[in-house]
Scaffold this active site. Structure first.
Site, PDB file in Angstrom:
ATOM      1  N   GLN A  93       0.822  -1.209   0.000  1.00  0.00           N
ATOM      2  CA  GLN A  93       0.000   0.000   0.000  1.00  0.00           C
ATOM      3  C   GLN A  93       0.862   1.267   0.000  1.00  0.00           C
ATOM      4  O   GLN A  93       0.444   2.328   0.460  1.00  0.00           O
ATOM      5  CB  GLN A  93      -0.942   0.005   1.203  1.00  0.00           C
ATOM      6  N   SER A  94       2.028   1.177  -0.601  1.00  0.00           N
ATOM      7  CA  SER A  94       2.981   2.288  -0.602  1.00  0.00           C
ATOM      8  C   SER A  94       2.437   3.517  -1.326  1.00  0.00           C
ATOM      9  O   SER A  94       2.081   3.458  -2.512  1.00  0.00           O
ATOM     10  CB  SER A  94       4.277   1.838  -1.275  1.00  0.00           C
TER      11      SER A  94
END
Length: 326
Positions: free
Chosen positions: A73-74
């Site tokens: 989920q960067s």
């Protein structure tokens, strides 16, 4: 310095938060928010400032492909994908795990796909070895005829941190009497750049669990950036908001998110900006930040990641189900 490119419109807004300030026991004009969630590109966020420098350097080398690493989920990965889309560059994102291991293929992962990025799944690789995996991906891309450029985790390098030297100078021009700037600490470059502009005594970092030793990480970046010798022990970094770990939702963070939303209509994410707000609240409670001191909360963005965080979504829906219609 001339390789920097433009990816957003600056300055980002500086807004007062009088209702939140009052709720936390401060004067109404004590608390302000720097809206680096409103940088525009790819859903916004602080990584845009770093990418203006790192992607500029990539273009200067003749690169046609950007490669970077991060958690699934960067926010940095999402904005790298957006920068590549805007500039006509291919983007390869190196993530741990496998497609089947991703519990919730939403949030930033959806945007990564929409923005045209390709994902290389690194399997069970140790998080500390992700840079080596990314370097191997670059070598394979080169063998295939591409011209890759590796952007470090979080965009945090002395070059990338230069974006937040500019950000800190912008902040000071908007609010010259600022005494505290509260910011999430992930890969360290944002805090390091702010130190370069404003000095370590004004910056309060809130550790989010992304690196093992945030003080050393930030000090190393700040020293390379400023050519000084900053002692990690001199940095103001709170370590008390990590709780169960980087990906875990902690009760003080959820409460901080609810408080910011209910008083100011500001939405935070559970990993970075939510932890930073929880750290700000804790700093007020223990007297590190006091009434009458001008304080800025740096909103680093990350809203898409909220929708990829299963626990936050579940607990928010559970709360909604408890409401009774009027």
């Amino acid at each position: 310095m001339s390789d920097k490119i433009a990816l957003a419109t600056w300055p980002t807004p500086m807004e007062p938060m009088p209702r939140l300030a009052a709720a936390l026991g401060l004067r109404q004009d004590d608390l302000w928010i720097k809206r680096d969630d409103l940088t525009g590109l790819g859903g916004g966020g602080n990584k845009t400032r770093k990418l203006e420098w790192t992607v500029g350097a990539a273009l200067a080398t003749g690169a046609d492909t950007l490669v970077t690493t991060g958690a699934t989920q960067s926010n940095h990965a999402r904005l790298t994908a957006a920068a590549g889309a805007r500039l006509g560059l291919d983007v390869v994102l190196v993530f741990p795990g496998t497609p089947d291991s991703v519990a919730n293929g939403s949030g930033n992962l959806v945007l990564d796909s929409l923005l045209g990025a390709r994902v290389f799944w690194a399997g069970d690789s140790d998080p500390g070895s992700m840079a080596d995996v990314a370097a191997d991906v670059c070598r394979q891309l080169s063998r295939d005829g591409a011209r890759p450029y590796l952007i470090p985790f979080g965009g945090s390098s002395p070059l990338g941190a230069q974006g937040y030297v500019e950000g800190g100078e912008e902040l000071r021009a908007q609010l010259p009497d600022v005494e505290h700037v509260v910011v999430a600490v992930g890969s360290g470059g944002t805090m390091a750049g702010l130190i370069g502009a404003l000095g370590e005594e004004r910056i309060l970092g809130i550790h989010c669990g992304a690196v093992a030793d945030p003080a050393v990480t930030v000090a190393d970046l700040a020293n390379a950036l400023t050519h000084r010798s900053i002692n990690p022990d001199s940095l103001r970094i709170r370590m008390d908001q990590v709780g169960g770990g980087y990906g875990a939702l902690n009760e003080p963070v959820l409460e901080a998110m609810k408080t910011a939303a209910a008083t100011e209509g500001i939405v935070l994410d559970p990993i970075y900006s939510g932890r930073a707000m929880a750290g700000l609240i804790a700093a007020i409670q223990d007297g590190d930040i006091r009434r009458g001191r001008r304080t800025v909360f740096l909103h680093t963005g990350g809203l898409p990641g909220l929708f990829g965080h299963t626990e936050t979504v579940h607990r928010s829906v559970t709360t909604l189900q408890s409401y009774k219609p009027v």
